[in-house]
Scaffold this motif. Sequence first.
Motif, PDB file in Angstrom:
ATOM      1  N   GLU A  27       0.818  -1.198   0.000  1.00  0.00           N
ATOM      2  CA  GLU A  27       0.000   0.000   0.000  1.00  0.00           C
ATOM      3  C   GLU A  27       0.857   1.255   0.000  1.00  0.00           C
ATOM      4  O   GLU A  27       0.459   2.295  -0.479  1.00  0.00           O
ATOM      5  CB  GLU A  27      -0.913   0.004   1.239  1.00  0.00           C
ATOM      6  N   GLU A  28       2.041   1.157   0.580  1.00  0.00           N
ATOM      7  CA  GLU A  28       2.897   2.339   0.684  1.00  0.00           C
ATOM      8  C   GLU A  28       4.297   1.970   0.237  1.00  0.00           C
ATOM      9  O   GLU A  28       5.007   1.238   0.906  1.00  0.00           O
ATOM     10  CB  GLU A  28       2.903   2.833   2.134  1.00  0.00           C
ATOM     11  N   ILE A  59      -1.790   9.754  -2.557  1.00  0.00           N
ATOM     12  CA  ILE A  59      -2.865   9.419  -3.496  1.00  0.00           C
ATOM     13  C   ILE A  59      -4.132   9.181  -2.680  1.00  0.00           C
ATOM     14  O   ILE A  59      -4.165   8.301  -1.819  1.00  0.00           O
ATOM     15  CB  ILE A  59      -2.530   8.169  -4.327  1.00  0.00           C
ATOM     16  N   HIS A  86      -4.826   3.913  -7.707  1.00  0.00           N
ATOM     17  CA  HIS A  86      -3.549   3.900  -6.985  1.00  0.00           C
ATOM     18  C   HIS A  86      -2.503   3.101  -7.765  1.00  0.00           C
ATOM     19  O   HIS A  86      -1.359   3.554  -7.930  1.00  0.00           O
ATOM     20  CB  HIS A  86      -3.740   3.275  -5.601  1.00  0.00           C
ATOM     21  N   LYS A 123       0.945   4.678  -9.537  1.00  0.00           N
ATOM     22  CA  LYS A 123       2.277   4.248  -9.112  1.00  0.00           C
ATOM     23  C   LYS A 123       3.070   3.656 -10.279  1.00  0.00           C
ATOM     24  O   LYS A 123       4.280   3.862 -10.387  1.00  0.00           O
ATOM     25  CB  LYS A 123       2.146   3.220  -7.989  1.00  0.00           C
ATOM     26  N   PHE A 131       5.252   6.982  -2.353  1.00  0.00           N
ATOM     27  CA  PHE A 131       3.798   7.010  -2.459  1.00  0.00           C
ATOM     28  C   PHE A 131       3.148   6.662  -1.119  1.00  0.00           C
ATOM     29  O   PHE A 131       3.569   5.735  -0.427  1.00  0.00           O
ATOM     30  CB  PHE A 131       3.310   6.016  -3.519  1.00  0.00           C
ATOM     31  N   SER A 163      -0.878   6.010   0.307  1.00  0.00           N
ATOM     32  CA  SER A 163      -2.237   5.793  -0.202  1.00  0.00           C
ATOM     33  C   SER A 163      -3.284   5.996   0.885  1.00  0.00           C
ATOM     34  O   SER A 163      -3.102   5.592   2.034  1.00  0.00           O
ATOM     35  CB  SER A 163      -2.375   4.378  -0.769  1.00  0.00           C
ATOM     36  N   TYR A 176      -7.784   5.803   1.038  1.00  0.00           N
ATOM     37  CA  TYR A 176      -8.945   5.387   0.240  1.00  0.00           C
ATOM     38  C   TYR A 176     -10.231   6.099   0.651  1.00  0.00           C
ATOM     39  O   TYR A 176     -11.261   5.923   0.006  1.00  0.00           O
ATOM     40  CB  TYR A 176      -9.123   3.867   0.349  1.00  0.00           C
TER      41      TYR A 176
END
Length: 522
Positions: A12-13, A26, A34, A38, A53, A55, A57
């Motif tokens: 996720e990151e 994002i 996402h 990326k 990055f 993220s 949601y």
Amino acid sequence: MSDELLFLDESEEDVVTGRSTWKVLIVDDEPEVHAVTKLALSDFVFQEKGIEFISAYTGAEAKDIFLEHPDIAIVLLDVVMETDDAGLQVADFIRNDANNHFTRIILRTGQPGQAPEKDVIINYDINDYKSKTELTAQKLFTVVISTLRSYRDIMVIEENRQGLEKIIEASADLFSIHSLESFIDGIIQQLSSLLGGTQDAAYITSAVAGPRPIDNQSSSDFYVFTGKGDFADDEGRPLESVLRGDQLESCRRALREREIVYEDEYLVAYCNSKTMRGSLLYLSGLPRKLTKTDKHLLEIFSQNVQIAFDNVLLTKDIEDTQREIVERLGQALEKQMGGGKHIQRMALICELLGREYGLEKEELDILKLAVPLHDVGKLRIPESILLKPGKLNEEEQAIVRNHAEFGYELLKDSRRPIIKTAALLARDHHEYWDGNGYPRGLKGEEIHLYCRITSLADVFDALHARRCYKDAWSLDKVLDTIRQQRGRQFDPRLVDILLANRDKLEAIAFAYPDDLPQEEDV
């Protein structure tokens, strides 16, 4: 294989290691957005920095993340998520609740009709508005590059502003060591920013002064006066223990040749001085090759910053001289009246009482310097009366009381804050809280706080120490006597402070014993 499987192993990151990065948040409720973002920016590099990055949601998640990462450079923000205006609420939160006006906000929406561009631009502080359908990989790359340039320039301006703010704050009290440290630190910060950012910096001087003064050292040696980064905790350390190898040799070369030495990743600037061997400014972690403008800025710094340092040292020397003269005069007066270290103890007791009462450092400094002259009027009193071992008669008591006015008349015409304070102490340190003191019969807060502090400290130490006319009292007896005079002779609040600091009073008495001859030795 489906598109989803292409991104199955992606976290996720994404974390970029081994170099500094630009943080990009994002915010979108569609996982595919996402992943595609990326992928499109996976090999992105700007000014030798990649992208980290982060993220989110939902709008709520984005707000929490933003508080954890205030250094986010860009937010790629969807409008419609858990609510139709969740993205707009995030934008409002960033600017108003988090009070961040540096992060660049790019609004991305798949439903332009939900948030018309004109209304959004007018009502929200966003920096770009894009429809998801128009953001190809190339256009996304272009918009991120241009937005990062804006963010970079804004942060440079902000760093310059912070540096100038430090200099302005320090200018109000430039000629004190503490303010000089802030002044130089501010200049280092501003200069580092103008050079594009540096990792570490140190101002190195041969002056035996600084936040951690160095005693008993040769003035030919050099020490770190202030620093940032790796040098933040090196104040007071010798140059040879901070830098080694090529860096140390570059410092020696800069001193020897009195010039700026430029290396690939660091520089050493010699700062000329008329009063000592000069100083060095060491900057490391240079982000790029320096331009002619950069070098010109360094030359201006090295030619002028040392002037401020020299002025401070000269001012400090003058202040130290004044302080020593006052202290020696007070000690000479004390010796005439029987000797001992009454003055030293009184100054420390006054400092203790004043600090606990809430006086500022500048006020405490003035009080400590003025206290040695509180009894200067006794120079007009015959020694036969001052040193009389027995009880004074009424006529002798009247003569002694005149010392308050004598001292005031001697000092009152000075314009110097310390001497003006000493005149006040000389006249009013025998005034009583209840109005039964002398010479003017002042009471309560009509008596200046300095005088109330001096009065209590004077009586406490006089009772606790041996005098030619009395033996030393025990600490318990002294404190009981003063407690009885609470609200009568002494300010009640100051008495409470004195009683609450018994251990510190004992420590002062232990550190400065009178060392007077005993009766049988006289």
